[in-house]
Design an enzyme around this catalytic site. Structure first.
Site, PDB file in Angstrom:
ATOM      1  CB  ALA A   1     -13.958 -34.112  25.561  1.00  0.00           C
TER       2      ALA A   1
ATOM      3  CG  ASP B   1      -9.799 -24.785  25.852  1.00  0.00           C
ATOM      4  OD1 ASP B   1     -10.996 -24.999  25.578  1.00  0.00           O
ATOM      5  OD2 ASP B   1      -8.842 -25.284  25.199  1.00  0.00           O
TER       6      ASP B   1
ATOM      7  CE1 TYR C   1     -15.968 -37.779  22.171  1.00  0.00           C
ATOM      8  CE2 TYR C   1     -17.633 -38.752  20.748  1.00  0.00           C
ATOM      9  CZ  TYR C   1     -17.243 -37.761  21.628  1.00  0.00           C
ATOM     10  OH  TYR C   1     -18.120 -36.761  21.963  1.00  0.00           O
TER      11      TYR C   1
ATOM     12  CG  ASP D   1     -25.885 -39.076  20.220  1.00  0.00           C
ATOM     13  OD1 ASP D   1     -24.644 -39.033  20.107  1.00  0.00           O
ATOM     14  OD2 ASP D   1     -26.663 -38.730  19.300  1.00  0.00           O
TER      15      ASP D   1
ATOM     16  CB  ILE E   1     -20.320 -40.142   1.521  1.00  0.00           C
ATOM     17  CG1 ILE E   1     -21.024 -38.808   1.318  1.00  0.00           C
ATOM     18  CG2 ILE E   1     -21.234 -41.212   2.076  1.00  0.00           C
ATOM     19  CD1 ILE E   1     -22.195 -38.575   2.260  1.00  0.00           C
TER      20      ILE E   1
ATOM     21  CE  LYS F   1     -17.889 -36.783  26.401  1.00  0.00           C
ATOM     22  NZ  LYS F   1     -17.440 -35.489  27.001  1.00  0.00           N
TER      23      LYS F   1
HETATM   24  P1  NAD Z   1     -14.165 -29.489  20.481  1.00  0.00           P
HETATM   25  O1  NAD Z   1     -13.249 -30.593  20.052  1.00  0.00           O
HETATM   26  O2  NAD Z   1     -14.580 -28.457  19.486  1.00  0.00           O
HETATM   27  O3  NAD Z   1     -13.520 -28.699  21.712  1.00  0.00           O
HETATM   28  C1  NAD Z   1     -12.915 -29.323  22.788  1.00  0.00           C
HETATM   29  C2  NAD Z   1     -12.256 -28.245  23.641  1.00  0.00           C
HETATM   30  O4  NAD Z   1     -11.664 -28.880  24.778  1.00  0.00           O
HETATM   31  C3  NAD Z   1     -11.140 -27.491  22.923  1.00  0.00           C
HETATM   32  O5  NAD Z   1     -11.231 -26.119  23.200  1.00  0.00           O
HETATM   33  C4  NAD Z   1      -9.869 -28.077  23.517  1.00  0.00           C
HETATM   34  O6  NAD Z   1      -8.775 -27.194  23.499  1.00  0.00           O
HETATM   35  C5  NAD Z   1     -10.325 -28.408  24.926  1.00  0.00           C
HETATM   36  N1  NAD Z   1      -9.523 -29.464  25.557  1.00  0.00           N
HETATM   37  C6  NAD Z   1      -9.210 -30.683  25.043  1.00  0.00           C
HETATM   38  N2  NAD Z   1      -8.449 -31.366  25.913  1.00  0.00           N
HETATM   39  C7  NAD Z   1      -8.300 -30.573  27.003  1.00  0.00           C
HETATM   40  C8  NAD Z   1      -7.626 -30.736  28.237  1.00  0.00           C
HETATM   41  N3  NAD Z   1      -6.944 -31.847  28.522  1.00  0.00           N
HETATM   42  N4  NAD Z   1      -7.692 -29.732  29.130  1.00  0.00           N
HETATM   43  C9  NAD Z   1      -8.383 -28.588  28.847  1.00  0.00           C
HETATM   44  N5  NAD Z   1      -9.012 -28.377  27.700  1.00  0.00           N
HETATM   45  C10 NAD Z   1      -8.969 -29.365  26.781  1.00  0.00           C
HETATM   46  O7  NAD Z   1     -15.409 -30.216  21.116  1.00  0.00           O
HETATM   47  P2  NAD Z   1     -16.972 -29.883  21.024  1.00  0.00           P
HETATM   48  O8  NAD Z   1     -17.510 -30.430  19.769  1.00  0.00           O
HETATM   49  O9  NAD Z   1     -17.201 -28.471  21.377  1.00  0.00           O
HETATM   50  O10 NAD Z   1     -17.520 -30.804  22.203  1.00  0.00           O
HETATM   51  C11 NAD Z   1     -17.572 -30.319  23.542  1.00  0.00           C
HETATM   52  C12 NAD Z   1     -18.109 -31.404  24.450  1.00  0.00           C
HETATM   53  O11 NAD Z   1     -19.413 -31.786  24.014  1.00  0.00           O
HETATM   54  C13 NAD Z   1     -17.270 -32.678  24.453  1.00  0.00           C
HETATM   55  O12 NAD Z   1     -17.211 -33.160  25.762  1.00  0.00           O
HETATM   56  C14 NAD Z   1     -18.029 -33.626  23.547  1.00  0.00           C
HETATM   57  O13 NAD Z   1     -17.833 -34.969  23.936  1.00  0.00           O
HETATM   58  C15 NAD Z   1     -19.456 -33.186  23.800  1.00  0.00           C
HETATM   59  N6  NAD Z   1     -20.400 -33.400  22.682  1.00  0.00           N
HETATM   60  C16 NAD Z   1     -20.085 -32.937  21.432  1.00  0.00           C
HETATM   61  C17 NAD Z   1     -21.023 -33.092  20.411  1.00  0.00           C
HETATM   62  C18 NAD Z   1     -20.757 -32.557  19.019  1.00  0.00           C
HETATM   63  O14 NAD Z   1     -21.560 -32.803  18.111  1.00  0.00           O
HETATM   64  N7  NAD Z   1     -19.699 -31.798  18.788  1.00  0.00           N
HETATM   65  C19 NAD Z   1     -22.234 -33.734  20.655  1.00  0.00           C
HETATM   66  C20 NAD Z   1     -22.502 -34.193  21.954  1.00  0.00           C
HETATM   67  C21 NAD Z   1     -21.581 -34.001  22.960  1.00  0.00           C
HETATM   68  P1  TYD Z   2     -18.818 -36.871  12.689  1.00  0.00           P
HETATM   69  O1  TYD Z   2     -19.064 -35.451  12.358  1.00  0.00           O
HETATM   70  O2  TYD Z   2     -17.416 -37.365  12.766  1.00  0.00           O
HETATM   71  O3  TYD Z   2     -19.616 -37.174  14.044  1.00  0.00           O
HETATM   72  P2  TYD Z   2     -19.880 -38.581  14.808  1.00  0.00           P
HETATM   73  O4  TYD Z   2     -19.250 -39.697  14.077  1.00  0.00           O
HETATM   74  O5  TYD Z   2     -19.247 -38.347  16.126  1.00  0.00           O
HETATM   75  O6  TYD Z   2     -21.367 -38.700  14.848  1.00  0.00           O
HETATM   76  O7  TYD Z   2     -19.574 -37.769  11.627  1.00  0.00           O
HETATM   77  C1  TYD Z   2     -20.981 -37.678  11.457  1.00  0.00           C
HETATM   78  C2  TYD Z   2     -21.411 -38.714  10.445  1.00  0.00           C
HETATM   79  O8  TYD Z   2     -20.800 -38.428   9.178  1.00  0.00           O
HETATM   80  C3  TYD Z   2     -20.948 -40.116  10.792  1.00  0.00           C
HETATM   81  O9  TYD Z   2     -21.942 -41.048  10.385  1.00  0.00           O
HETATM   82  C4  TYD Z   2     -19.687 -40.301   9.963  1.00  0.00           C
HETATM   83  C5  TYD Z   2     -19.990 -39.492   8.727  1.00  0.00           C
HETATM   84  N1  TYD Z   2     -18.799 -38.907   8.054  1.00  0.00           N
HETATM   85  C6  TYD Z   2     -18.605 -39.095   6.684  1.00  0.00           C
HETATM   86  O10 TYD Z   2     -19.417 -39.766   6.006  1.00  0.00           O
HETATM   87  N2  TYD Z   2     -17.516 -38.538   6.087  1.00  0.00           N
HETATM   88  C7  TYD Z   2     -16.609 -37.805   6.796  1.00  0.00           C
HETATM   89  O11 TYD Z   2     -15.614 -37.321   6.190  1.00  0.00           O
HETATM   90  C8  TYD Z   2     -16.822 -37.605   8.198  1.00  0.00           C
HETATM   91  C9  TYD Z   2     -15.852 -36.805   9.018  1.00  0.00           C
HETATM   92  C10 TYD Z   2     -17.928 -38.175   8.776  1.00  0.00           C
END
Ligand code: NAD
Ligand code: TYD
Length: 340
Positions: free
Chosen positions: A84, A34, A150, A127, A206, A154
Site C-alpha cells: 500500500a 513488492d 489514505y 484503524d 509536533i 484503505k
Molecule cells: P510501508 O509503507 O512501510 O510499506 C509498504 C510496502 O508496499 C513497501 O515495501 C512498498 O514497496 C510496497 N508497495 C507499495 N505499492 C506497491 C505496489 N503497487 N505493488 C507492490 N508493492 C507495493 O507500509 P507499512 O507501514 O509496512 O504498512 C503495511 C500495511 O499495513 C499497509 O497496508 C498499511 O495500510 C497497513 N497498516 C500500517 C500501519 C502502520 O502503523 N504502519 C498500521 C495499520 C495498518
Molecule cells: P503518523 O506516524 O503519520 O501516523 P498516522 O497519522 O497514520 O496515525 O502520525 C502519527 C501521529 O503523529 C499523528 O497524530 C500525526 C502526528 N505527527 C506529528 O505530530 N508530526 C509529524 O511530523 C508526523 C509525521 C506526525
C-alpha cells in the site's frame, strides 16, 4: 497452507511478518512480491537470500499478468496483502497513487485469489478507516468514516475485499491495526522520525497542539495477530488489532527525548496536518476471543524501538541522507510555520 505470497513484504510491517513467519513455521515458503517504492527496502530482508524457503519477486500489485505468473510459478496457497501507499501526509500531497495501489491493486490481488481458488486472502488494513473516534472505541461492525485520502483508499480496499467474499465466495479476512512501531519503519512516520531527529539534535515537529492520540503497538504483536487471524479467523470477518491504550503525541515525544537523554527544547509545534484525526481507538475483544494478547506495553514497545534505531544507524542514515527523503522533508515541513 504452505506457500504464502506476501505482497508489500519489503516494507515495514511486511518485512517483520516475513521474519516472523520464517522463524515460526519451518515448513512454510514465503514469496515476497513488492514494487520497491521509496518505502520498500531490501535491507529489511537482509540475510534471507540464503534461505531456500524465501523468494523475492519485484512486481507491482496493479500488474495482473505479473501477479498471475507469480501465483502459478510458486503455487501460492494464501495471499497476505501489506502492499500500500501508507503515509497520510503524502496522501494529502498526491492522492492518486493511493487510489491506484490501495484500491485497484487490492482488486487485482482479489481477482488472482478468485482465479486460483486459494485457501485464504488476508488484507492488512488500518484503524484509520473508522475515521476519528473522539469517544469510546471502534468495533468491527462500525461504519467506515475515513477522512484522509489514505484512509479512504484503505476503506475502498476493505469494501472490495468484502465484496469478493460475498459475491464470489473468496475466503477473505481483514485485520485493522492501530499504529505500529518497531524495526524497519521508514523514518517519515512519527516515531522513527522523532527518534532519528532527536539523535541528530534536530527539532521534533509536533503537528498543532500535540494532543492527538494514537494507540502505538509493537510490530511483532501485530504480526502475531495477523498469523492468528490467517489460521483461525473466520472467512468474511474483520478483526481489530491494537493495545487499547492511547497516548498523546506530545507525551510520546517527551518519552522519546527522555529515553535518549535529550532536552525537551527540541520539541517544536508546527502548523497542523489538514483534517488531522484527533484520536483512534479500537475495541479488540473479537481478536482476543481467538486467543491473542498484546505482549508489549507502550513503554516496552517504545524502549525496544528506540534501542533498535540507536543500534542500527546504518539502516536509517542511508535513507535519511538520500535525495528522495530530503526532497520529501522539504516539501512536507518546509512550508510549516513554527507555532508559539
Ligand atoms: P510501508 O509503507 O512501510 O510499506 C509498504 C510496502 O508496499 C513497501 O515495501 C512498498 O514497496 C510496497 N508497495 C507499495 N505499492 C506497491 C505496489 N503497487 N505493488 C507492490 N508493492 C507495493 O507500509 P507499512 O507501514 O509496512 O504498512 C503495511 C500495511 O499495513 C499497509 O497496508 C498499511 O495500510 C497497513 N497498516 C500500517 C500501519 C502502520 O502503523 N504502519 C498500521 C495499520 C495498518
Ligand atoms: P503518523 O506516524 O503519520 O501516523 P498516522 O497519522 O497514520 O496515525 O502520525 C502519527 C501521529 O503523529 C499523528 O497524530 C500525526 C502526528 N505527527 C506529528 O505530530 N508530526 C509529524 O511530523 C508526523 C509525521 C506526525
Amino acid at each position: 497452507m504452505r506457500n504464502l505470497l506476501i505482497a508489500g513484504g519489503a516494507g515495514f510491517i511486511g518485512s517483520n511478518f516475513v521474519h516472523y513467519i520464517l522463524e515460526r513455521y519451518s515448513d512454510y515458503r514465503v514469496v515476497v512480491y513488492d514494487k520497491l517504492t521509496y518505502a520498500g527496502n531490501l535491507d529489511n530482508l537482509k540475510g534471507l537470500e540464503r534461505d531456500p524457503r524465501y523468494a523475492f519477486v519485484h512486481g507491482d500489485i496493479c500488474d495482473m499478468d505479473r501477479v498471475e505468473e507469480t501465483m502459478r510459478q510458486y503455487k501460492i496457497d494464501a495471499i497476505v496483502n501489506f502492499a500500500a501507499e501508507t503515509h497520510v501526509d503524502r496522501s494529502l500531497m498526491s492522492p492518486g497513487s493511493f487510489i491506484q495501489t490501495d484500491v485497484y491493486g487490492t482488486y487485482v490481488l482479489l481477482e488472482a485469489a478468485k482465479k486460483f481458488g486459494i485457501e485464504r486472502y488476508h488484507q492488512v488494513s488500518t484503524d484509520e478507516v473508522y475515521g476519528e473516534v473522539l469517544q469510546g472505541s471502534s468495533r468491527e461492525s462500525d461504519m467506515l468514516a475515513a477522512r484522509s485520502p489514505y484512509a479512504a483508499s484503505k476503506a475502498g480496499g476493505d469494501l472490495m475485499v468484502y465484496a469478493y467474499f460475498i459475491s464470489f465466495g473468496v475466503p477473505t479476512t481483514i485485520t485493522r491495526g492501530s499504529n505500529n512501531i518497531g524495526p524497519y519503519q521508514y523514518p517519515e512516520k512519527v516515531v522513527p522520525l522523532f527518534i532519528t531527529n532527536a539523535l541528530d539534535n534536530l527539532p521534533l515537529p509536533i503537528y498543532g497542539d500535540g494532543q492527538q492520540m494514537r494507540d502505538y503497538q509493537y510490530v511483532w504483536d501485530h504480526c502475531e495477530a495477523i498469523d492468528i487471524v490467517l489460521h483461525k479467523g473466520k472467512p468474511g470477518e474483520v478483526y481489530n488489532v491494537g493495545t487499547g491504550v492511547e497516548t498523546r503525541n506530545i507525551d510520546m515525544a517527551r518519552m522519546i527525548l527522555k529515553l535518549l537523554n535529550k532536552p525537551e527544547s527540541l520539541i517544536q509545534h508546527v502548523t497542523d496536518r489538514p483534517g488531522h484525526d484527533r484520536r483512534y481507538s479500537l475495541n479488540c475483544d473479537k481478536l482476543k476471543a481467538l486467543g491473542w494478547r498484546s505482549a508489549h506495553t507502550f513503554e516496552q514497545a517504545l524502549e525496544k524501538t528506540v534501542r533498535w534505531y540507536v543500534e542500527n544507524e546504518w539502516w536509517w542514515r542511508k535513507i535519511k541522507s538520500g535525495e528522495h527523503y530530503r526532497e520529501y522533508y522539504e516539501r512536507n515541513y518546509g512550508q510549516r510555520q513554527v507555532l508559539k
